[in-house]
Design a protein around this motif. Structure first.
Motif, PDB file in Angstrom:
ATOM      1  N   ARG A  44       0.832  -1.202   0.000  1.00  0.00           N
ATOM      2  CA  ARG A  44       0.000   0.000   0.000  1.00  0.00           C
ATOM      3  C   ARG A  44       0.863   1.247   0.000  1.00  0.00           C
ATOM      4  NH1 ARG A  44      -5.392   1.164   3.542  1.00  0.00           N
ATOM      5  NH2 ARG A  44      -5.917  -0.727   2.387  1.00  0.00           N
ATOM      6  N   ALA A  45       1.954   1.213   0.747  1.00  0.00           N
ATOM      7  CA  ALA A  45       2.832   2.378   0.825  1.00  0.00           C
ATOM      8  C   ALA A  45       3.467   2.714  -0.511  1.00  0.00           C
ATOM      9  CB  ALA A  45       3.912   2.142   1.868  1.00  0.00           C
ATOM     10  N   ALA A  46       3.509   1.745  -1.437  1.00  0.00           N
ATOM     11  CA  ALA A  46       4.071   2.007  -2.760  1.00  0.00           C
ATOM     12  C   ALA A  46       3.295   3.084  -3.514  1.00  0.00           C
ATOM     13  CB  ALA A  46       4.115   0.722  -3.579  1.00  0.00           C
ATOM     14  N   LEU A  47       2.095   3.398  -3.056  1.00  0.00           N
ATOM     15  CA  LEU A  47       1.284   4.438  -3.686  1.00  0.00           C
ATOM     16  C   LEU A  47       1.511   5.821  -3.063  1.00  0.00           C
ATOM     17  CD1 LEU A  47      -1.949   2.296  -3.913  1.00  0.00           C
ATOM     18  CD2 LEU A  47      -0.601   3.083  -5.863  1.00  0.00           C
ATOM     19  N   SER A  48       2.421   5.919  -2.111  1.00  0.00           N
ATOM     20  CA  SER A  48       2.613   7.171  -1.380  1.00  0.00           C
ATOM     21  C   SER A  48       3.036   8.319  -2.285  1.00  0.00           C
ATOM     22  CB  SER A  48       3.656   6.980  -0.275  1.00  0.00           C
ATOM     23  OG  SER A  48       3.259   6.009   0.657  1.00  0.00           O
ATOM     24  N   GLU A  49       3.989   8.067  -3.181  1.00  0.00           N
ATOM     25  CA  GLU A  49       4.461   9.153  -4.039  1.00  0.00           C
ATOM     26  C   GLU A  49       3.378   9.632  -5.013  1.00  0.00           C
ATOM     27  OE1 GLU A  49       6.432  11.335  -7.285  1.00  0.00           O
ATOM     28  OE2 GLU A  49       5.138   9.570  -7.363  1.00  0.00           O
ATOM     29  N   PRO A  50       2.719   8.747  -5.776  1.00  0.00           N
ATOM     30  CA  PRO A  50       1.681   9.264  -6.671  1.00  0.00           C
ATOM     31  C   PRO A  50       0.513   9.894  -5.923  1.00  0.00           C
ATOM     32  CG  PRO A  50       1.700   6.863  -6.687  1.00  0.00           C
ATOM     33  CD  PRO A  50       2.948   7.304  -5.988  1.00  0.00           C
ATOM     34  N   PHE A  51       0.165   9.356  -4.740  1.00  0.00           N
ATOM     35  CA  PHE A  51      -0.912   9.993  -3.998  1.00  0.00           C
ATOM     36  C   PHE A  51      -0.493  11.380  -3.522  1.00  0.00           C
ATOM     37  CE2 PHE A  51      -3.401  10.826  -0.082  1.00  0.00           C
ATOM     38  CZ  PHE A  51      -4.622  10.996  -0.703  1.00  0.00           C
ATOM     39  N   LYS A  53     -14.076   4.953 -10.433  1.00  0.00           N
ATOM     40  CA  LYS A  53     -15.283   4.648  -9.645  1.00  0.00           C
ATOM     41  C   LYS A  53     -14.895   4.069  -8.294  1.00  0.00           C
ATOM     42  CE  LYS A  53     -19.789   4.011  -9.181  1.00  0.00           C
ATOM     43  NZ  LYS A  53     -20.745   5.148  -9.100  1.00  0.00           N
ATOM     44  N   GLN A  54     -13.902   3.173  -8.282  1.00  0.00           N
ATOM     45  CA  GLN A  54     -13.463   2.581  -7.022  1.00  0.00           C
ATOM     46  C   GLN A  54     -12.901   3.629  -6.064  1.00  0.00           C
ATOM     47  OE1 GLN A  54     -11.794  -1.627  -6.998  1.00  0.00           O
ATOM     48  NE2 GLN A  54     -11.041  -0.878  -8.961  1.00  0.00           N
ATOM     49  N   MET A  55     -12.345   4.692  -6.610  1.00  0.00           N
ATOM     50  CA  MET A  55     -11.755   5.740  -5.777  1.00  0.00           C
ATOM     51  C   MET A  55     -12.756   6.807  -5.361  1.00  0.00           C
ATOM     52  SD  MET A  55      -8.656   4.846  -5.150  1.00  0.00           S
ATOM     53  CE  MET A  55      -9.346   3.182  -5.095  1.00  0.00           C
ATOM     54  N   ASP A  64      -4.663   5.194   6.940  1.00  0.00           N
ATOM     55  CA  ASP A  64      -5.823   5.243   7.841  1.00  0.00           C
ATOM     56  C   ASP A  64      -7.181   5.335   7.148  1.00  0.00           C
ATOM     57  OD1 ASP A  64      -4.060   5.196   9.952  1.00  0.00           O
ATOM     58  OD2 ASP A  64      -4.029   7.375  10.208  1.00  0.00           O
ATOM     59  N   ARG A  65      -7.249   6.100   6.039  1.00  0.00           N
ATOM     60  CA  ARG A  65      -8.577   6.484   5.546  1.00  0.00           C
ATOM     61  C   ARG A  65      -8.835   6.176   4.082  1.00  0.00           C
ATOM     62  NH1 ARG A  65      -6.656  10.862   8.212  1.00  0.00           N
ATOM     63  NH2 ARG A  65      -6.655  12.284   6.443  1.00  0.00           N
ATOM     64  N   ILE A  66      -7.809   6.038   3.273  1.00  0.00           N
ATOM     65  CA  ILE A  66      -8.011   5.879   1.837  1.00  0.00           C
ATOM     66  C   ILE A  66      -7.413   4.552   1.394  1.00  0.00           C
ATOM     67  CG2 ILE A  66      -7.447   6.786  -0.450  1.00  0.00           C
ATOM     68  CD1 ILE A  66      -7.423   9.579   0.786  1.00  0.00           C
ATOM     69  N   ASP A  67      -8.258   3.657   0.937  1.00  0.00           N
ATOM     70  CA  ASP A  67      -7.786   2.369   0.440  1.00  0.00           C
ATOM     71  C   ASP A  67      -7.573   2.475  -1.069  1.00  0.00           C
ATOM     72  OD1 ASP A  67      -7.146  -0.204  -0.175  1.00  0.00           O
ATOM     73  OD2 ASP A  67      -9.115  -1.055   0.279  1.00  0.00           O
ATOM     74  N   ALA A  68      -6.339   2.741  -1.446  1.00  0.00           N
ATOM     75  CA  ALA A  68      -6.025   2.892  -2.870  1.00  0.00           C
ATOM     76  C   ALA A  68      -5.425   1.634  -3.468  1.00  0.00           C
ATOM     77  CB  ALA A  68      -5.066   4.065  -3.062  1.00  0.00           C
ATOM     78  N   GLU A  69      -5.274   0.579  -2.679  1.00  0.00           N
ATOM     79  CA  GLU A  69      -4.655  -0.646  -3.192  1.00  0.00           C
ATOM     80  C   GLU A  69      -5.364  -1.242  -4.406  1.00  0.00           C
ATOM     81  OE1 GLU A  69      -2.404  -3.896  -0.997  1.00  0.00           O
ATOM     82  OE2 GLU A  69      -3.320  -2.787   0.664  1.00  0.00           O
ATOM     83  N   PRO A  70      -6.701  -1.082  -4.555  1.00  0.00           N
ATOM     84  CA  PRO A  70      -7.320  -1.628  -5.766  1.00  0.00           C
ATOM     85  C   PRO A  70      -6.740  -1.081  -7.072  1.00  0.00           C
ATOM     86  CG  PRO A  70      -9.004  -1.167  -4.128  1.00  0.00           C
ATOM     87  CD  PRO A  70      -7.720  -0.598  -3.597  1.00  0.00           C
ATOM     88  N   LEU A  71      -6.031   0.053  -7.014  1.00  0.00           N
ATOM     89  CA  LEU A  71      -5.427   0.595  -8.220  1.00  0.00           C
ATOM     90  C   LEU A  71      -4.220  -0.216  -8.678  1.00  0.00           C
ATOM     91  CD1 LEU A  71      -5.514   4.454  -7.526  1.00  0.00           C
ATOM     92  CD2 LEU A  71      -7.161   3.065  -8.811  1.00  0.00           C
ATOM     93  N   ILE A  72      -3.660  -1.034  -7.793  1.00  0.00           N
ATOM     94  CA  ILE A  72      -2.510  -1.858  -8.165  1.00  0.00           C
ATOM     95  C   ILE A  72      -3.029  -3.038  -8.982  1.00  0.00           C
ATOM     96  CG2 ILE A  72      -0.588  -3.255  -7.348  1.00  0.00           C
ATOM     97  CD1 ILE A  72      -0.602  -1.506  -4.799  1.00  0.00           C
ATOM     98  N   SER A  73      -2.742  -3.021 -10.256  1.00  0.00           N
ATOM     99  CA  SER A  73      -3.307  -4.028 -11.163  1.00  0.00           C
ATOM    100  C   SER A  73      -2.345  -5.181 -11.440  1.00  0.00           C
ATOM    101  CB  SER A  73      -3.715  -3.379 -12.490  1.00  0.00           C
ATOM    102  OG  SER A  73      -2.604  -2.751 -13.121  1.00  0.00           O
ATOM    103  N   HIS A  74      -1.033  -4.930 -11.364  1.00  0.00           N
ATOM    104  CA  HIS A  74      -0.053  -5.966 -11.716  1.00  0.00           C
ATOM    105  C   HIS A  74       1.198  -5.807 -10.862  1.00  0.00           C
ATOM    106  CE1 HIS A  74      -2.458  -5.458 -15.415  1.00  0.00           C
ATOM    107  NE2 HIS A  74      -2.134  -6.701 -15.723  1.00  0.00           N
TER     108      HIS A  74
END
Length: 348
Positions: free
Chosen positions: A147-154, A210-212, A302-312
């Protein structure tokens, strides 16, 4: 150690590099995940990202997380094995922009995996990366490295949403539903936007938006769709295209705000200039981020589940396949390189 290197357009390889050792005030991070960004893809396909052209072999990658492997002299407050997200920017701290609270605009900024300077700033798609200790930001307890791998783009998306100002109760259009656009949707939702529209050219990307939290999904190639809003308060352009920017200018209300966060093609971009004038639109640029990094990590934890964006996910050895997959936006969103075992224990 191994690293993913691009020499020029289409020339990507995983090659051995010397193992780096941290100096005073530095730590060596054993990288576990690296997210492939749009700029990485531009380097891969074009040999350049915007105005930044590859002139020597470049280790790409700036969305990286891992565990502290070695601690340099004088570093305190962090231990070997600590999971961290790496802040990709090293700024001077002394220039006009740094001292005015705009360090993301520092002309001397050294950003991981960037050809903005020569010699280039080597990046993070490598098994071990040395950075200043303050750039290795410990993760909140329980936050996974994946999940932390999304820190920079977020952080990029969060900075763009902050540039837009107060969003509580407002309507927002996000053009471009790639990873940054989708994360901008999430950040706008977190900021209290009432209605969020997302547009893109592919149904797959819109499904991710939509997921976001996007309320209304719009095909950018269907301008006559009655679902398009007559006007919105704020538009965030994340596609990096002239048509996307003009859609924002056309759709935002009078005295509304447009934030350009997508990287446009090199050179001139044609825009609806008269609409900027007669609607008194605020057109703002949004460049990377700086101080938002720790806050963004906290929100993801804590609040935003962005892991569904990881597709591969691909191992580092299959970096070329990972880049090719990430280039197909009909089937991929955020593609990760797995550079080390996420369950491994670091002992120094």
């Amino acid at each position: 150690m191994l690293a993913c290197v691009i020499e020029s357009a289409g020339k990507l390889a995983v090659v051995p590099k010397p193992d780096p050792e941290p100096g005073p005030g530095e730590v060596a991070v054993d990288i576990v995940y690296g997210g492939i960004c749009g700029s990485d893809l531009h380097y891969y396909h074009d040999g350049a990202a915007g105005e930044f052209v590859i002139r020597e072999p470049l280790v790409v990658g700036h969305e990286v997380v891992g565990r502290v492997g070695v601690i340099g002299e004088g570093v305190t407050g962090i231990e070997v094995g600590t999971p961290v997200a790496v802040h990709p920017a090293q700024v001077c701290g002394e220039c006009e922009d740094c001292t005015a609270g705009r360090p993301q605009l520092c002309a001397s900024s050294r950003y991981l995996g960037s050809a903005a300077h020569f010699p280039h700033i080597q990046g993070g798609f490598t098994q071990r990366l040395v950075v200043g200790a303050g750039r290795a930001v410990p993760l909140p307890d329980g936050m996974s490295l994946r999940r932390a791998a999304l820190s920079e783009p977020f952080s990029v998306a969060y900075h763009a949403v902050r540039r837009a100002g107060e969003l509580t109760g407002r309507s927002v259009l996000v053009t471009g539903a790639g990873p940054i656009g989708c994360l901008a949707v999430a950040a706008a939702r977190e900021a209290g936007a009432e209605t969020i529209y997302a547009s893109d050219l592919t149904d797959y990307a819109l499904a991710q938006a939509k997921q976001m939290g996007a309320d209304v999904l719009l095909r950018a190639d269907h301008p006559d769709d009655p679902a398009w809003p007559a006007k919105v308060d704020v538009a965030i352009e994340a596609s990096g295209s002239g048509p996307g920017l003009n859609t924002c200018i056309r759709t935002v209300r009078r005295a509304g705000t447009v934030v350009q966060v997508g990287i446009l093609p090199p050179g001139m971009t044609s825009v609806l200039g008269n609409a900027l004038v007669n609607k008194e639109i605020e057109l703002l640029g949004s460049w990377r981020f700086h101080d938002e990094f720790a806050d963004a990590i906290g929100m993801l934890a804590d609040r935003i589940d962005a892991e569904p964006l990881i597709s591969h996910e691909f191992p580092l050895a299959d970096a070329r396949a990972a880049f090719d997959t990430a280039s197909d936006r009909t089937t991929a969103c955020k593609v990760l390189l797995q550079i080390a075992d996420p369950e491994a224990v670091v002992t120094g």
